[in-house]
Write a protein that holds these residues in place. Structure first.
Motif, short mmCIF file in Angstrom:
data_model
loop_
_atom_site.label_atom_id
_atom_site.label_comp_id
_atom_site.label_asym_id
_atom_site.label_seq_id
_atom_site.Cartn_x
_atom_site.Cartn_y
_atom_site.Cartn_z
N SER A 200 -138.15 -24.54 9.22
CA SER A 200 -138.34 -24.14 10.62
C SER A 200 -139.65 -23.38 10.70
CB SER A 200 -137.19 -23.25 11.08
OG SER A 200 -137.44 -22.70 12.35
N ASP A 201 -140.22 -23.36 11.87
CA ASP A 201 -141.50 -22.66 12.02
C ASP A 201 -141.32 -21.16 12.23
OD1 ASP A 201 -140.40 -22.68 14.51
OD2 ASP A 201 -142.14 -23.54 15.54
N SER A 202 -140.07 -20.67 12.13
CA SER A 202 -139.82 -19.26 12.36
C SER A 202 -138.61 -18.79 11.55
CB SER A 202 -139.58 -19.01 13.85
OG SER A 202 -139.25 -17.66 14.10
N THR A 203 -138.52 -17.51 11.37
CA THR A 203 -137.33 -16.92 10.74
C THR A 203 -136.51 -16.13 11.75
OG1 THR A 203 -138.74 -15.09 10.03
CG2 THR A 203 -138.27 -16.80 8.40
N SER A 204 -136.76 -16.34 13.03
CA SER A 204 -135.92 -15.78 14.10
C SER A 204 -135.85 -16.80 15.22
CB SER A 204 -136.49 -14.44 14.59
OG SER A 204 -137.68 -14.65 15.33
#
Length: 368
Positions: A200-204
């Motif tokens: 994913s492009d984010s961790t949130s």
């Protein structure tokens, strides 16, 4: 005695003549012998009578004494019996009192002994489960209970994005009264396992990747993101993430704003105590709306916990309106502790989950 003499005279009249002297002597000896026998018999009789009289006399005297002694013994025995009976009565009374005292713990009677017993049990489930604030205050005051009327509300601003959050001070702790909604997107998320990989492009994330859900519930973070494992804002949580264990330095600011930090498991426990114990914590910490079972939430302290659900390691979202998970800074092997609240339960849990799961974050203010 008289019959003996008459017998002798008759004998003398019968024998008269030359041999009268001899006969007289023999008769005298016979009479004397008879007298001795009679006297002896009489004496023996008198002695026996005397003995009987004496015995009778002694017995009469003894009767008085023995009667008196007997009465004393009887009286003493009666007293002993009475004393024994009293002892039994006392013992019985004591047993009854003990039983009464014991039963007083089990009943709802309003006697003083029962009040003492119930009030001495500080953390009894019955007092913790009471919906009355006053009863909870009374039962929990010695373990840090905070009355809902004593909380202090306020606001704080995250200088990174200028978002404003409600806050609530419960005892010695000041908490964010909203889920954190800082968009931590600078670090991509990658999960590899024998079952496959996911990136994913984010961790949130916003729930269901819908920005409106971020406005409602805040964001969902991995534990690594919550701990700021790459050290963007502090070094206290460096290296803390999935697949490794770490030794954080507390307090861990993590992803929280300046002056705030990610709460430890112990700080969540302190919060539970402050609101009356874990048996009632969920009901009192949950927002009064937004939950599927709204009747189980009172938001008595203004903490306003929201059911944002969760996100797993494959990108699947689940259970909005039903569950709330809040990360702590305390790890357990490959897992990390979190506070868990369920819609249909008044109990607040501290459990541990995989570090790659996406959960909500509530920050707590640093101590002054």
């Amino acid at each position: 005695m008289r019959k003996s003499f008459q017998h002798v005279i008759a004998t003398l009249n019968l024998f008269q003549g030359t041999h009268s002297l001899t006969i007289f002597l023999l008769a005298a000896i016979f009479v004397l012998s008879s007298c001795d026998d009679s006297s002896s018999a009489s004496s023996n009789g008198s002695d026996e009578n005397a003995a009987v009289d004496s015995s009778s006399s002694v017995c009469k005297d003894c009767d008085d004494e023995s009667s008196s002694s007997a009465k004393k013994i009887e009286s003493s025995a009666e007293k002993d019996v009475e004393s024994s009976d009293d002892a039994k009565i006392d013992e019985s009374s004591s047993i009854k009192e003990n039983r009464t005292s014991s039963s007083s713990v089990k009943t709802d009677d309003s006697s003083s002994s029962k009040k003492d017993v119930s009030s001495s049990s500080v953390s009894s489930s019955s007092s913790v489960k009471s919906s009355s604030s006053s009863s909870v205050k009374q039962s929990s005051s010695s373990v840090g209970f905070i009355d809902p009327d004593d909380v202090v509300t306020g606001t704080m601003t995250d200088s990174r994005d200028n978002k404003v959050y409600k806050t609530v001070t419960i005892g010695t702790q000041t908490w964010m009264a909203e889920n954190l909604n800082y968009a931590y997107t600078s670090v991509p998320y990658k999960f590899d396992s024998k079952y496959g990989s996911y990136t994913s492009d984010s961790t949130s994330w916003c729930y269901d990747d819908d920005p409106s859900n971020c406005d409602k519930y805040g964001r969902l973070y991995t534990w690594a993101a919550s701990m700021d494992s790459i050290g963007t804002w502090s070094t206290n949580g460096i290296g803390c993430g999935y697949g490794s264990t770490c030794s954080p330095t507390y307090p861990v600011r993590g992803i929280c704003p300046t002056g705030w930090h990610l709460p430890t498991k112990a700080e969540f426990e302190t919060l539970f105590t402050a609101v009356g114990g874990s048996f009632q914590a969920a009901k009192r910490l949950k927002s009064a709306s937004g939950w599927e079972a709204a009747g189980e939430a009172t938001d008595a302290y203004g903490f306003s916990a929201l059911p944002a659900g969760a996100r797993d390691n494959k990108g699947a979202f689940s259970s909005p309106g039903l569950y709330a998970y809040f990360w702590s800074a305390t790890e357990f092997r490959d897992y990390a502790y979190n506070m868990f609240l369920y819609s249909n339960d008044e109990f607040a849990y501290l459990e541990y989950n995989y570090k790659y799961d996406g959960f909500s974050v509530r920050c707590v203010k640093d101590s002054d």
